[in-house]
Design a protein around this motif. Structure first.
Motif, PDB file in Angstrom:
ATOM      1  N   HIS A  37     -26.767 -84.358 -68.684  1.00  0.00           N
ATOM      2  CA  HIS A  37     -27.677 -83.499 -69.445  1.00  0.00           C
ATOM      3  C   HIS A  37     -28.831 -83.104 -68.527  1.00  0.00           C
ATOM      4  O   HIS A  37     -29.528 -83.976 -67.993  1.00  0.00           O
ATOM      5  CB  HIS A  37     -28.224 -84.238 -70.673  1.00  0.00           C
ATOM      6  N   THR A  38     -29.026 -81.820 -68.353  1.00  0.00           N
ATOM      7  CA  THR A  38     -30.120 -81.344 -67.497  1.00  0.00           C
ATOM      8  C   THR A  38     -31.445 -81.514 -68.214  1.00  0.00           C
ATOM      9  O   THR A  38     -31.631 -81.036 -69.332  1.00  0.00           O
ATOM     10  CB  THR A  38     -29.920 -79.858 -67.134  1.00  0.00           C
ATOM     11  N   GLU A  39     -32.376 -82.206 -67.571  1.00  0.00           N
ATOM     12  CA  GLU A  39     -33.699 -82.435 -68.154  1.00  0.00           C
ATOM     13  C   GLU A  39     -34.764 -81.529 -67.541  1.00  0.00           C
ATOM     14  O   GLU A  39     -35.659 -81.061 -68.237  1.00  0.00           O
ATOM     15  CB  GLU A  39     -34.103 -83.897 -67.999  1.00  0.00           C
ATOM     16  N   SER A  40     -34.706 -81.305 -66.232  1.00  0.00           N
ATOM     17  CA  SER A  40     -35.695 -80.443 -65.591  1.00  0.00           C
ATOM     18  C   SER A  40     -35.171 -79.953 -64.255  1.00  0.00           C
ATOM     19  O   SER A  40     -34.288 -80.571 -63.648  1.00  0.00           O
ATOM     20  CB  SER A  40     -37.029 -81.172 -65.410  1.00  0.00           C
ATOM     21  N   LEU A  41     -35.735 -78.828 -63.804  1.00  0.00           N
ATOM     22  CA  LEU A  41     -35.353 -78.235 -62.521  1.00  0.00           C
ATOM     23  C   LEU A  41     -36.610 -77.690 -61.864  1.00  0.00           C
ATOM     24  O   LEU A  41     -37.395 -76.985 -62.504  1.00  0.00           O
ATOM     25  CB  LEU A  41     -34.317 -77.132 -62.722  1.00  0.00           C
ATOM     26  N   PHE A  42     -36.785 -78.004 -60.592  1.00  0.00           N
ATOM     27  CA  PHE A  42     -37.929 -77.533 -59.821  1.00  0.00           C
ATOM     28  C   PHE A  42     -37.410 -76.841 -58.559  1.00  0.00           C
ATOM     29  O   PHE A  42     -36.388 -77.243 -58.004  1.00  0.00           O
ATOM     30  CB  PHE A  42     -38.839 -78.699 -59.415  1.00  0.00           C
ATOM     31  N   THR A  43     -38.115 -75.812 -58.127  1.00  0.00           N
ATOM     32  CA  THR A  43     -37.725 -75.115 -56.897  1.00  0.00           C
ATOM     33  C   THR A  43     -38.821 -75.273 -55.852  1.00  0.00           C
ATOM     34  O   THR A  43     -40.008 -75.392 -56.173  1.00  0.00           O
ATOM     35  CB  THR A  43     -37.475 -73.620 -57.144  1.00  0.00           C
ATOM     36  N   PHE A  44     -38.405 -75.290 -54.587  1.00  0.00           N
ATOM     37  CA  PHE A  44     -39.330 -75.474 -53.464  1.00  0.00           C
ATOM     38  C   PHE A  44     -38.950 -74.509 -52.352  1.00  0.00           C
ATOM     39  O   PHE A  44     -37.776 -74.430 -51.962  1.00  0.00           O
ATOM     40  CB  PHE A  44     -39.245 -76.908 -52.919  1.00  0.00           C
ATOM     41  N   LYS A  45     -39.917 -73.777 -51.838  1.00  0.00           N
ATOM     42  CA  LYS A  45     -39.685 -72.956 -50.657  1.00  0.00           C
ATOM     43  C   LYS A  45     -39.656 -73.855 -49.426  1.00  0.00           C
ATOM     44  O   LYS A  45     -40.443 -74.802 -49.304  1.00  0.00           O
ATOM     45  CB  LYS A  45     -40.785 -71.906 -50.503  1.00  0.00           C
ATOM     46  N   LYS A  46     -38.747 -73.558 -48.503  1.00  0.00           N
ATOM     47  CA  LYS A  46     -38.619 -74.357 -47.286  1.00  0.00           C
ATOM     48  C   LYS A  46     -38.682 -73.436 -46.072  1.00  0.00           C
ATOM     49  O   LYS A  46     -37.846 -72.539 -45.937  1.00  0.00           O
ATOM     50  CB  LYS A  46     -37.284 -75.115 -47.274  1.00  0.00           C
ATOM     51  N   THR A  47     -39.663 -73.661 -45.224  1.00  0.00           N
ATOM     52  CA  THR A  47     -39.791 -72.868 -44.008  1.00  0.00           C
ATOM     53  C   THR A  47     -39.084 -73.583 -42.864  1.00  0.00           C
ATOM     54  O   THR A  47     -39.333 -74.770 -42.607  1.00  0.00           O
ATOM     55  CB  THR A  47     -41.263 -72.636 -43.647  1.00  0.00           C
TER      56      THR A  47
END
Length: 257
Positions: free
Chosen positions: A189-199
């Motif tokens: 069950h998906t509870e949360s999703l976060f995105t991050f930029k990566k240089t």
């Protein structure tokens, strides 16, 4: 085919083990801090870190749980991770050589399972996800971080092609939508999703894989000659005929069994 890919993984990481311990992109980052923040760990818990690499996730969680098992396919990088974690004084971490797609543990062994910046090397991510689900206790937490491909097909192809040319052990960076489908199909069950930029600084990104000059030049040309839309999407920074850096994206998904 899968065995060839896994041998490539072992060779690439074995040859560059210490670089993954000291790599800033692996050792630090908002994604690692966020993973610890949302994990809901307690002192009596056991945690499995799959494909531990330089051991940064295992090291970060060791103070907060009873036991950490750090698993990796490559003996050399596992040894480097052990040196790093032991140097930080953590004695509750066990190091085990093993395959993410066939975990050497009984069902329902762990309260938490983690995997960070590794799954793009796995030839069969569905097997990996099923195994993570199997070894988790009921209501256990699975935390996944990995680089992801853009949703647009042409950008997806370009990004994965560049990654593959730089690192032959790269299998595929999946899209965000694909990860959610894989995880929920397996029963999470998906509870949360976060995105991050990566240089990615171009020179050090190539150096970490000891890329020969001719292959590095080909990659440079691929980025320079890419379409304007790709350059905008990947935020490719160019100075004259040199690539300074480009930008990718990673996700952190928190799921529960």
């Amino acid at each position: 085919m899968e065995m060839d890919i896994k041998k490539s993984v072992q060779q690439q990481f074995g040859d560059n083990a210490e670089k993954y311990v000291t790599s800033r992109g692996h050792a630090k980052g908002a994604d690692l801090l966020k993973m610890v923040e949302i994990a809901e760990v307690e002192k009596n818990m056991s945690l499995l870190d799959i494909a531990t690499g330089g051991g940064h996730v295992a090291n970060a969680f060791a103070p907060y749980v009873k036991e950490v098992v750090a698993l990796d396919l490559t003996p050399e990088i596992l040894a480097a991770a052990e040196r790093f974690i032991r140097s930080n004084g953590h004695t509750n971490v066990t190091f085990i050589e093993g395959d993410a797609e066939s975990l050497p543990f009984p069902d329902e062994s762990f309260h938490v399972v983690t995997c960070r910046i590794a799954a793009h090397h796995f030839p069969n991510v569905q097997s990996f996800i099923k195994e993570a689900h199997r070894v988790l206790k009921p209501n256990g937490i699975f935390l996944l971080i990995d680089n992801v491909a853009p949703e647009k097909e042409s950008f997806d192809r370009f990004y994965n092609d560049v990654e593959k040319k730089r690192d032959r052990s790269h299998f595929r960076a999946w899209k965000k939508s694909e990860w959610i489908q894989f995880l929920e199909t397996a029963g999470f069950h998906t509870e949360s999703l976060f995105t991050f930029k990566k240089t990615f600084p171009f020179d050090s990104w190539c150096e970490r894989m000891k890329l020969p000059n001719a292959e590095k030049e080909q990659l440079r040309n691929d980025l320079i000659q890419s379409t304007e839309s790709v350059k905008r999407w990947l935020n490719i920074i160019q100075q004259n005929d040199n690539i300074v850096s480009f930008q990718g994206e990673a996700i952190l998904i928190k799921t529960k069994k």
